[in-house]
Design a protein around this motif. Structure first.
Motif, PDB file in Angstrom:
ATOM      1  N   GLY A   6      18.347 -40.924  45.116  1.00 53.79           N
ATOM      2  CA  GLY A   6      19.061 -40.021  46.318  1.00 53.79           C
ATOM      3  C   GLY A   6      20.613 -40.531  46.336  1.00 53.79           C
ATOM      4  O   GLY A   6      21.341 -39.970  47.251  1.00 53.79           O
ATOM      5  N   LYS A  14      22.897 -38.321  41.770  1.00 61.51           N
ATOM      6  CA  LYS A  14      22.913 -38.238  40.011  1.00 61.51           C
ATOM      7  C   LYS A  14      22.643 -36.981  39.802  1.00 61.51           C
ATOM      8  O   LYS A  14      23.436 -36.339  39.040  1.00 61.51           O
ATOM      9  CB  LYS A  14      22.005 -39.336  39.323  1.00 61.51           C
ATOM     10  CG  LYS A  14      22.457 -40.909  39.915  1.00 61.51           C
ATOM     11  CD  LYS A  14      21.593 -41.841  39.068  1.00 61.51           C
ATOM     12  CE  LYS A  14      20.053 -41.405  39.488  1.00 61.51           C
ATOM     13  NZ  LYS A  14      19.478 -41.666  40.878  1.00 61.51           N
ATOM     14  N   SER A  15      21.631 -36.401  40.101  1.00 54.14           N
ATOM     15  CA  SER A  15      20.858 -35.159  39.912  1.00 54.14           C
ATOM     16  C   SER A  15      22.020 -33.946  40.443  1.00 54.14           C
ATOM     17  O   SER A  15      22.185 -33.117  39.781  1.00 54.14           O
ATOM     18  CB  SER A  15      19.806 -34.820  40.100  1.00 54.14           C
ATOM     19  OG  SER A  15      18.666 -35.545  39.634  1.00 54.14           O
ATOM     20  N   THR A  16      22.627 -34.350  41.599  1.00 58.00           N
ATOM     21  CA  THR A  16      23.361 -33.352  42.131  1.00 58.00           C
ATOM     22  C   THR A  16      24.616 -33.090  41.298  1.00 58.00           C
ATOM     23  O   THR A  16      25.334 -32.242  41.103  1.00 58.00           O
ATOM     24  CB  THR A  16      23.619 -33.748  43.775  1.00 58.00           C
ATOM     25  OG1 THR A  16      22.577 -33.779  44.378  1.00 58.00           O
ATOM     26  CG2 THR A  16      24.656 -32.731  44.338  1.00 58.00           C
TER      27      THR A  16
HETATM   28  N1  LIG Z   1      17.818 -29.152  47.546  1.00 56.53           N
HETATM   29  C1  LIG Z   1      18.281 -30.145  48.309  1.00 56.53           C
HETATM   30  N2  LIG Z   1      18.466 -29.795  49.574  1.00 56.53           N
HETATM   31  C2  LIG Z   1      18.788 -30.913  50.333  1.00 56.53           C
HETATM   32  N3  LIG Z   1      19.192 -31.927  50.025  1.00 56.53           N
HETATM   33  C3  LIG Z   1      18.901 -32.229  48.845  1.00 56.53           C
HETATM   34  C4  LIG Z   1      18.678 -31.377  47.816  1.00 56.53           C
HETATM   35  N4  LIG Z   1      18.656 -32.242  46.807  1.00 56.53           N
HETATM   36  C5  LIG Z   1      19.042 -33.372  46.861  1.00 56.53           C
HETATM   37  N5  LIG Z   1      19.179 -33.621  48.183  1.00 56.53           N
HETATM   38  C6  LIG Z   1      19.963 -34.852  48.889  1.00 56.53           C
HETATM   39  O1  LIG Z   1      21.007 -34.925  48.113  1.00 56.53           O
HETATM   40  C7  LIG Z   1      21.209 -36.659  48.194  1.00 56.53           C
HETATM   41  C8  LIG Z   1      21.284 -36.732  46.359  1.00 56.53           C
HETATM   42  O2  LIG Z   1      20.118 -36.401  45.748  1.00 56.53           O
HETATM   43  P1  LIG Z   1      19.877 -36.291  44.097  1.00 56.53           P
HETATM   44  O3  LIG Z   1      21.128 -35.771  43.746  1.00 56.53           O
HETATM   45  O4  LIG Z   1      18.973 -35.708  43.811  1.00 56.53           O
HETATM   46  O5  LIG Z   1      19.849 -37.898  43.945  1.00 56.53           O
HETATM   47  P2  LIG Z   1      19.451 -38.788  42.467  1.00 56.53           P
HETATM   48  O6  LIG Z   1      19.239 -37.842  41.289  1.00 56.53           O
HETATM   49  O7  LIG Z   1      20.528 -39.573  42.515  1.00 56.53           O
HETATM   50  O8  LIG Z   1      18.194 -39.316  42.886  1.00 56.53           O
HETATM   51  C9  LIG Z   1      19.779 -37.053  48.488  1.00 56.53           C
HETATM   52  O9  LIG Z   1      20.139 -37.653  49.643  1.00 56.53           O
HETATM   53  C10 LIG Z   1      18.978 -35.789  48.486  1.00 56.53           C
HETATM   54  O10 LIG Z   1      17.991 -36.173  50.105  1.00 56.53           O
END
Ligand SMILES: Nc1ncnc2c1ncn2[C@@H]1O[C@H](COP(=O)(O)OP(=O)(O)O)[C@@H](O)[C@H]1O
Ligand SMILES: [Mg+2]
Lengths: 293, 253
Positions: free
Chosen positions: B55, B58-60
């Motif tokens: 969370g 990273k993916s974002t």
């Molecule tokens: N599609 C989405 N809609 C709303 N919030 C999201 C979505 N995808 C991720 N988040 C939120 O954005 C934050 C970063 O998520 P993410 O990039 O997936 O983290 P990681 O890849 O580091 O685990 C988290 O708080 C997650 O809940």
């Protein structure tokens, strides 16, 4: 007798299957149920009529109608649906209703509110004997064309790069774009295919009625919608099975219902559909779509 | 060995030229801002690890870099071109590939079809066949599976396919989002061996990993993402010995 009914059921079911496939291809890729699909049929019908009136030979008129419908479907996407990309399923659905209503009004005012006769060539209206049963040439041709169209579509989806990209897009469109494949091209191809299928279905539909009218697509599109839901929304094999099933149920009820009840046939059809959905809420062959956020 | 496309950068050879430069990128999901101005650089032939808790964003970050998510602020330049706001397909055709989290192979398609689509927008049929042959040297497990549906394979095989599919485009920069997630330990080793091989072949890689120890072993540089911001950046050795990384991600107290 039975053979006649079977031929009629497959020929009607084949038309529903082509229409349902057109709806399913578009739905599987953009999540839109295009209710203006029926108006694509109307465009095919009037293009054929117009071409014949101008003295275009029948085969050329047919090809022209199918090509025009494909272009019309792509134009519909460009003008009405592309600006809505990313909108909710409900907004897209309402847009397609609006496009459908608008086109109906244009056809009624711009063309003619009344049905126009569109006679098929003589050789299509006869019948031939199998044993001592007379089978219509029209329904037989209809079956052959439906089968050819289905096989052609299957080959396109399996053997071409664009067809493969469309199957992939039905599963996970963002990843298709990650591969470098432009979204617009996949979507335009989906609409073009749905237009080709609507054009072919329209010609088969018109051939059985020998006339065109501005509202000619209204009933078949509802039937096609029912077929896609029964088959499994967004599933292409489901659309074919749903279409054939619907054709079989309709022709079967026509044959067995007492004449006084036949006007209520569609009520029986819909009850049957609800029954199927009670047992298989995702349809007969559910779509294998993976939707991710 | 798998051939790798060359970066279109000019300058003195020998120094690590910057391929990807992201500055102050912010991404929002609705009202909520998930990353708050992230800076990242990846040089030519460099492996950069992006680590952080679940969370952290990273993916974002990766999805924003490759155009899947719109940025609300900041700038992304790739091979010297400003690619901010570009569509993902255009960025891919420019030489950046993402192997997304959770593999996301096309499960209904065969392995061969998955690979074909990976190269479809980048090479003609003959060239795709050539690239596929090279890939199968690198991924022998896939050779006997070519006509199988991708969805029927094991997680590890799907991960190999997902990476192979990305490589079919001959990317100049590969973004890998948690390639070892959910894999059996021996599969994890195989995936990391593969990354090392790709790195040796000269591919630039931005690697997101939960397996921080392994990631820092193979990376040149690394950044720690915490709560949507970069908390720490440096060489992989520096980070591996930093207190923050040792305590929070390597479990050393
Ligand atoms: N599609 C989405 N809609 C709303 N919030 C999201 C979505 N995808 C991720 N988040 C939120 O954005 C934050 C970063 O998520 P993410 O990039 O997936 O983290 P990681 O890849 O580091 O685990 C988290 O708080 C997650 O809940
Ligand atoms: Mg993640």
């Amino acid at each position: 007798m039975l053979l006649q009914h079977v031929v009629n059921a497959i020929s009607l079911g084949g038309i529903y299957a082509l229409l349902a496939l057109g709806l399913a291809i578009v739905f599987s890729i953009v999540g839109l149920i295009n209710f203006a699909h029926g108006e694509l049929m109307t465009i095919a019908g009037y293009t054929t009529l117009g071409a014949l009136l101008f003295g275009v030979p029948f085969p050329a008129a047919v090809l022209l109608a199918i090509a025009t419908t494909a272009v019309a479907a792509m134009a519909m996407e460009r003008i009405a649906f592309r600006p809505m990309r990313g909108a909710s399923v409900t907004s897209l659905l309402l847009t397609s209703f609006a496009v459908s209503a608008l086109l109906k009004v244009i056809f009624q005012n711009g063309l003619s509110a009344r049905p126009q006769p569109l006679a098929m060539p003589q050789w299509m209206t006869g019948s031939y004997q199998v044993g001592n049963v007379a089978i219509g040439v029209g329904p037989t041709i209809s079956i052959v064309i439906s089968v050819v169209a289905l096989v052609g579509l299957e080959l396109f989806l399996r053997r071409t790069v664009t067809g493969t990209a469309m199957r992939a897009a039905a599963e996970d469109f963002p990843v298709v774009r990650l591969m470098g494949i432009a979204a617009g091209r996949v979507i335009a191809t989906a609409f073009a295919l749905s237009g080709v299928l609507a054009g072919i279905a329209a010609l088969l539909w018109v051939a059985q009625r020998a006339s065109v009218d501005p509202l000619m697509g209204a009933v078949p599109v509802v039937k096609a919608f029912i077929a896609t839901v029964v088959g499994g929304l967004g599933s292409l094999p489901g659309a074919v099975v749903g279409g054939l099933l619907l054709g079989a149920i309709e022709i079967g009820l026509d044959a067995v219902l007492p004449p006084s009840v036949v006007p209520y046939r569609d009520a029986f059809v819909l009850s049957g559909v609800i029954l199927i959905l009670l047992f298989r809420p995702q349809g007969v062959i559910p779509a294998a779509t993976v939707r991710r956020g | 060995m798998f051939a790798v496309g060359h970066a279109g950068c000019v300058g003195n050879s020998g120094s690590a030229l910057i391929m990807l430069h992201a500055e102050g990128i912010k991404v929002r999901y609705g009202e909520i801002e998930a990353i708050h101005g992230v800076d990242l650089n990846v040089g030519e032939r460099e492996v950069v690890a992006l680590i952080g808790a679940n969370g952290a964003g990273k993916s974002t970050t990766l999805n924003a870099l490759c155009g899947l998510l719109p940025t609300v602020a900041g700038k992304i330049s790739f091979l010297g071109t400003d690619v901010t706001g570009w569509a993902p397909d255009k960025i891919s055709r420019n030489g950046m590939a993402l192997t997304p989290e959770g593999r996301r192979v096309f499960g209904q398609l065969t392995v061969a079809e998955n690979l074909m689509l990976g190269g479809a927008a980048h090479a003609g049929r003959a060239e795709r066949v050539r690239r596929q042959e090279e890939l199968l040297e690198l991924f022998p497990v896939l050779r006997s599976r070519m006509t199988q549906k991708a969805g029927n394979m094991s997680g590890g095989e799907q991960q190999m396919l997902a990476i192979g599919r990305s490589l079919m485009s001959r990317p100049k920069l590969l973004l890998l989002d948690e390639p070892s997630l959910g894999l059996a330990p021996q599969m994890v080793d195989k995936v990391f061996d593969l990354i090392v091989a790709l790195r040796k072949a000269g591919l630039s890689i931005l690697l997101v990993e939960q397996n921080v120890g392994l990631a820092l072993e193979i990376a040149d540089r690394a950044s720690v993402l915490r709560g949507g911001s970069i908390a720490l950046s440096g060489s992989a050795e520096e980070l591996a010995s930093s207190d923050l990384v040792r305590q929070a991600y390597l479990g050393v107290h």
